[in-house]
Design an enzyme around this catalytic site. Sequence first.
Site, PDB file in Angstrom:
ATOM      1  N   HIS A 139      27.711   3.184 -16.952  1.00 32.81           N
ATOM      2  CA  HIS A 139      27.582   1.726 -17.031  1.00 32.81           C
ATOM      3  C   HIS A 139      28.247   1.184 -18.295  1.00 32.81           C
ATOM      4  CE1 HIS A 139      25.688  -2.259 -16.872  1.00 32.81           C
ATOM      5  NE2 HIS A 139      25.340  -2.076 -18.132  1.00 32.81           N
TER       6      HIS A 139
ATOM      7  N   HIS B  98      31.115  -2.122 -19.491  1.00 29.29           N
ATOM      8  CA  HIS B  98      31.181  -2.962 -20.683  1.00 29.29           C
ATOM      9  C   HIS B  98      32.456  -2.807 -21.507  1.00 29.29           C
ATOM     10  CE1 HIS B  98      27.300  -4.943 -20.697  1.00 29.29           C
ATOM     11  NE2 HIS B  98      26.692  -3.804 -20.408  1.00 29.29           N
TER      12      HIS B  98
ATOM     13  N   GLU C 125      26.577  -9.153 -17.806  1.00 26.09           N
ATOM     14  CA  GLU C 125      26.139  -8.109 -16.871  1.00 26.09           C
ATOM     15  C   GLU C 125      26.585  -8.376 -15.433  1.00 26.09           C
ATOM     16  OE1 GLU C 125      25.020  -5.253 -17.380  1.00 26.09           O
ATOM     17  OE2 GLU C 125      24.323  -5.328 -19.454  1.00 26.09           O
TER      18      GLU C 125
ATOM     19  N   SER D 144      30.240  -1.400 -12.749  1.00 22.75           N
ATOM     20  CA  SER D 144      29.754  -0.021 -12.773  1.00 22.75           C
ATOM     21  C   SER D 144      28.916   0.317 -11.550  1.00 22.75           C
ATOM     22  CB  SER D 144      28.918   0.215 -14.046  1.00 22.75           C
ATOM     23  OG  SER D 144      27.790  -0.646 -14.082  1.00 22.75           O
TER      24      SER D 144
END
Length: 447
Positions: free
Chosen positions: A280, A285, A325, A344
Amino acid sequence: MDAPFRKINGETGIQESMYLEELSNKAQVVSCIFSLKEGVGALAKTLRLFEEKGINLTHIESRPSRLNKEDYEFFINVDATCSKELDEVIASLKTQISGHVHELSRNKAKDTVPWFPRDIQDLDRFANQILSYGSELDSDHPGFTDPVYRVRRKEFADIAYNYRHGQVIPKVEYTKEEKATWGTVFRELKTLYPTHACREHNHVFPLLEKYCGYREDNIPQLEDISRFLQSCTGFRLRPVAGLLSSRDFLAGLAFRVFHSTQYIRHSSKPMYTPEPDICHELLGHVPLFADPRFAQFSQEIGLASLGAPDEYIEKLATVYWFTVEFGLCKQGSEIKAYGAGLLSSFGELQYCLTNKPEIQPFEPEKTALQTYPITEFQPIYFVAESFEGAKEKVRKFAATIPRPFSVRYNPYTHSIEVLDSMQQLKNLADSISGEMGILANALKKME
């Protein structure tokens, strides 16, 4: 890794962090920070104000002020039972000293400002005030009954727990099984990026492959990635041992620091994780933190959180959720994904661009009030016209947060400047004037 993900595991409790680790068991503490001009007897005169009111100082520390080279800043803790007397002393300080005075507290009374880090090294003071330790797993976690996996998780947690700012992030020797899990996720997601990810993500991803070891058969190291990000936007990674509160996690963003996990999801379910893991963090990110506009947008959310009341921290965490997010953005006539939770997730990355979810324009005032599910795909996504536009909207939203000062990040000293005096505003104006001079000179040479 921030607190909202904790809700995935069925827990919503928030454990607030104390300013200093050694004070974690002393709940009734009130803190104050003030500055003094350097001079004979200046501190003694100030401390007499506390003595005259019978206030016992339980902690005091000092440092040269970064705002005025002639000043020193002093941080003190006093017992909360002296709060009434402290009000009188603070009033006296404001009239008798030439510097600034702030009351700070994690256990806030009315009108106090929650403590926030002023220097990047201050992140060390709450980095281990986590909501859960890395080896603690819920009973429904895929690795709960795997003793080898639990031991491995503790190894990762210990690395982060012992880390301090300025140190090299320890290299991890990932196992063959861990690399295989990464490889499955990496391979599947990479097939979707060209058609589903925003152009900024697709621009940076090949650079990560070239310079940071992004490969199907290799899990990149945080130190290599952190150095790459610093060269691009000044962002850096910091290993974290578990879940931070939203306040602490957002405070890291104000310094362009992203708290990142190093562990990987359990091999039994490579396409599922109940919590953020290195897949993730690194696939979702990291690519966007290398983009200047997105980096600035992310930092604006962090800066807005500093000293904000608890109810606004919740709102900012919600804005973070629906942008960093799970955000979507317009690019030409198409909508693309830029949120790490989407980039992700093989399943949700496909789902978010179908006609099934509801799409709304990103407006922080409305987005901050939107509820959201944790254990299923989002029914609503918010679309930003651009990162630059989203940044300006967050700035305007931040201006509505009730706090008695503004803040500015100083990239040269990696510190937060609190703008609450004419001298500080003059310093800022001088800095802006210098930058405008450079701009004017550059434009003149281009004529």
